[in-house]
Motif scaffolding. Structure first.
Motif, mmCIF file in Angstrom:
data_model
loop_
_atom_site.group_PDB
_atom_site.id
_atom_site.type_symbol
_atom_site.label_atom_id
_atom_site.label_comp_id
_atom_site.label_asym_id
_atom_site.label_seq_id
_atom_site.Cartn_x
_atom_site.Cartn_y
_atom_site.Cartn_z
ATOM 1 N N GLY A 15 -58.582 -42.308 6.711
ATOM 2 C CA GLY A 15 -57.603 -42.641 5.664
ATOM 3 C C GLY A 15 -58.279 -42.786 4.309
ATOM 4 N N TRP A 16 -59.454 -43.419 4.303
ATOM 5 C CA TRP A 16 -60.136 -43.630 3.032
ATOM 6 C C TRP A 16 -60.584 -42.293 2.424
ATOM 7 C CZ3 TRP A 16 -60.481 -45.857 -1.218
ATOM 8 C CH2 TRP A 16 -61.578 -45.628 -2.069
ATOM 9 N N ILE A 17 -61.053 -41.381 3.288
ATOM 10 C CA ILE A 17 -61.481 -40.070 2.791
ATOM 11 C C ILE A 17 -60.303 -39.358 2.114
ATOM 12 C CG2 ILE A 17 -62.136 -37.767 3.587
ATOM 13 C CD1 ILE A 17 -64.059 -39.168 5.501
ATOM 14 N N ALA A 43 -59.594 -38.784 -2.245
ATOM 15 C CA ALA A 43 -59.209 -37.506 -2.849
ATOM 16 C C ALA A 43 -57.845 -37.627 -3.528
ATOM 17 C CB ALA A 43 -59.169 -36.414 -1.785
ATOM 18 N N THR A 44 -56.950 -38.390 -2.876
ATOM 19 C CA THR A 44 -55.610 -38.587 -3.450
ATOM 20 C C THR A 44 -55.695 -39.264 -4.812
ATOM 21 O OG1 THR A 44 -54.672 -38.839 -1.253
ATOM 22 C CG2 THR A 44 -53.369 -39.687 -3.090
ATOM 23 N N LEU A 68 -63.980 -32.952 -4.581
ATOM 24 C CA LEU A 68 -63.351 -32.382 -5.766
ATOM 25 C C LEU A 68 -62.307 -31.299 -5.458
ATOM 26 C CD1 LEU A 68 -63.400 -33.011 -8.728
ATOM 27 C CD2 LEU A 68 -65.017 -31.143 -9.052
ATOM 28 N N PRO A 69 -62.597 -30.327 -4.585
ATOM 29 C CA PRO A 69 -61.565 -29.315 -4.314
ATOM 30 C C PRO A 69 -60.270 -29.929 -3.803
ATOM 31 C CG PRO A 69 -63.668 -28.638 -3.396
ATOM 32 C CD PRO A 69 -63.834 -30.046 -3.859
ATOM 33 N N LYS A 70 -60.395 -30.921 -2.926
ATOM 34 C CA LYS A 70 -59.188 -31.588 -2.421
ATOM 35 C C LYS A 70 -58.433 -32.280 -3.558
ATOM 36 C CE LYS A 70 -61.166 -33.967 1.016
ATOM 37 N NZ LYS A 70 -61.112 -35.015 2.028
ATOM 38 N N VAL A 129 -49.867 -35.682 -0.220
ATOM 39 C CA VAL A 129 -49.571 -34.435 0.490
ATOM 40 C C VAL A 129 -50.629 -33.398 0.141
ATOM 41 C CG1 VAL A 129 -47.943 -32.530 0.693
ATOM 42 C CG2 VAL A 129 -47.100 -34.884 0.624
ATOM 43 N N GLY A 130 -50.962 -33.303 -1.154
ATOM 44 C CA GLY A 130 -51.956 -32.326 -1.600
ATOM 45 C C GLY A 130 -53.308 -32.567 -0.952
ATOM 46 N N ALA A 131 -53.724 -33.827 -0.885
ATOM 47 C CA ALA A 131 -55.032 -34.136 -0.300
ATOM 48 C C ALA A 131 -55.059 -33.773 1.185
ATOM 49 C CB ALA A 131 -55.354 -35.614 -0.494
#
Lengths: 265, 287
Positions: free
Chosen positions: B87-89, B93-94, B154-156, B223-225
């Protein structure tokens, strides 16, 4: 009929025309308007909607641009007068910022015009007193009644001490009782400050009660049909409205409106 | 607290429907097993079995809850089995993506308000960007950024920003344009500059719109992450949990990860709601 005001001319219009281009063709909001307003006068503009009274006031404030003729404010073009902050403008709605307190709202023009902090505080205190709103500085607009909000907006227009006060139906949205009281207060304020006031209204009693000069206007095209210099004294209690002079002036205003076919519809 | 009873009623109805659906959808497997073993099963025997399968078609609520509990509380947070770890990962990114998206969205909105060329050109592109399926563009962002040496967070975050800038642009354009002609005229009579008009009128007036957009934007960011984690091959993050769960038919794990994502989204929206209340109250705009 005197055309010259009490003092030297502050606002002068000669052959003023203003035409809006709309999809239905040109609309003549103002046609051949000639007027002199002297220093310290209280001038009302009265007429039905569409007669150009608001447009004229906005032209003085450089919010509209005349298409022909000459208009000067303090001997300057309206644009120059606006840039030199020659007037305070009061709109039909109070238009106070909901996120600023009453004092904060009055401080707005002072911040923009770069007054010092101390000077801002002093002026806010002074004008709050002038419009009888002492102790309301820390309130938010929604905590005040409509009449009090409009008084705050007048205080905001007075805060930077411009010589001219332009008011566009400032009490139009208020009930008659509040309106009577604000009219009385406005007269007192005018007496105390000696400002030149341009006041747009569509109420005949209001125009006669307040003004030293009443400008009667008519629509299609917007034009001046009569300019009446009021013989009423400077001190005007509310019951002056029952006097013979008052009724005679009101009658003449009505005649002026009729002559301009303002009652035809 | 009057709202508690209706909420609990709705939750109870959903849970009841869920149990009914779980029994109905998982029953086939029980019957198949029985047929293979050449035994007969009664309905009374079927029901408990449908709710305790290891790989059910639809896990029962208590199975999901148990899995959530086990993977949140029962694991060390550094463990690969911990939902807190995954969740933290996803959350980091979120949040990074949300910050980039919000900043970009506000900048674009300011540009649209003040520049006629941007006003006419940016919005169609912003709308077009949102019509492209994120699932199609996410792998390309990952691949392209990987080829220039950028990988990991970064990409996420970029994919997450790609989704979250849009509501912010739309909301802020509307918010910055919300002052009416009279309020703009008033500032004109003070001969106020564009900058003063922006800072003293447009920006404060846009705050309620901004917060409404941020709530939509932060959910889109999450959602994006998650989508951004799918093409990386299921290494870590809630997206990875979803992906590995589907590889191995671990439906309970998928549902637990889904709930973790939903809870995270609700928490983020809740936090923004709290900031909104505090901000608007301090601005005097809340009554």
């Amino acid at each position: 009929m005197r055309d010259q005001g009490a003092g030297s001319p502050v606002i002068e219009a000669r052959g003023l025309e203003l035409t809006f281009q709309t999809s239905d063709g040109p609309v003549h909001a103002l046609k051949n308007v000639n007027l002199l307003i002297g220093k310290g006068e209280f001038v009302s503009f009265i007429g039905p909607s569409g007669c150009g009274k608001t447009t004229f006031l906005r032209a003085i404030a450089a919010l509209e641009h005349p298409t022909a003729g000459v208009l000067t404010v303090n001997g300057m073009t309206p644009e120059e007068a606006r840039k030199s902050r020659a007037y305070g403008y009061v709109f039909q709605a109070a238009g106070l910022y909901p996120w600023r307190t009453i004092a904060g709202n009055i401080r707005l023009p002072l911040e923009i015009m770069g007054f010092s902090r101390d000077e801002q505080e002093r002026r806010v205190r002074d004008v709050l007193q002038l419009v009888d709103l002492e102790g309301f500085g820390k309130k938010y607009p929604w905590q005040l009644s409509g009449g009090m909000q409009q008084r705050a907006s007048i205080a905001r227009a007075l805060a930077f001490d411009a010589e001219i006060l332009l008011m566009d139906e400032p009490f139009g949205a208020l009930d008659e009782i509040v309106r009577d009281r604000l009219n009385e207060e406005l007269l007192k304020l005018w007496n105390r400050t000696g400002k030149t006031i341009g006041f747009v209204t569509h109420s005949i009693p209001e125009a006669v009660y307040l003004s030293t000069k009443i400008v009667v206007m008519s629509p299609r095209p917007g034009r001046i049909t009569d300019v009446i210099d009021s013989p009423l004294p400077k001190e005007r209690p509310l019951d002056i409205r029952d006097s013979r002079e008052f009724i005679e002036i009101a009658h003449r205003v009505r005649e002026g409106l009729r002559a301009g076919h303002s009652y035809d519809e | 607290m009057k709202s508690v009873l209706p909420i609990l009623t709705v939750v109870a109805v959903i849970v009841a429907l869920w149990y009914a659906a779980a029994v109905w959808m998982n029953a086939q497997w029980v019957y198949d097993q029985a047929a293979r073993a050449d035994t007969e099963v009664t309905l009374a025997e079927v029901i408990p079995q449908t709710l305790a399968q290891e790989r059910p078609v639809l896990p029962a609520p208590h199975q999901v809850a148990a899995e959530l509990w086990k993977s949140v509380v029962g694991q060390k947070v550094t463990s690969k089995r911990s939902l807190i770890y995954h969740g933290w990962i996803t959350l980091s990114a979120t949040l990074l993506g949300f910050a980039i998206g919000t900043g970009l969205g506000i900048l674009l909105a300011v540009g649209i308000i003040h520049n006629r060329a941007m006003d006419l050109s940016v919005m169609p592109w912003a709308i077009a960007s949102q019509t492209i399926p994120i699932l199609a563009i996410a792998p390309m962002i990952i691949v392209v950024m990987n080829s220039v040496g950028l990988s990991g967070l970064l990409p996420k975050a970029v994919i997450s920003a790609y989704l979250s800038f849009f509501p912010v642009v739309v909301g802020m354009v509307k918010g910055l344009r919300s002052p009416d002609a009279m309020q703009l005229d008033l500032l004109r009579t003070y001969n106020a500059s564009r900058g003063e008009t922006f800072w003293k009128l447009r920006l404060p007036a846009s705050m309620p719109y901004l917060f409404a957009s941020l709530k939509v934007g932060v959910a889109a960011s999450l959602v994006g992450a998650i989508v951004g984690e799918l093409p990386t091959g299921a290494v870590a993050g809630l997206g990875a949990r979803l992906l590995s769960g589907s590889y191995y038919g671990q439906t309970v794990q998928i549902w637990a990860a889904l709930f973790a994502a939903a809870i995270a989204a609700a928490a983020l929206v809740g936090i923004i709601g709290a900031i909104q209340r505090v901000t608007l109250r301090r601005m005097g705009m809340a009554r």
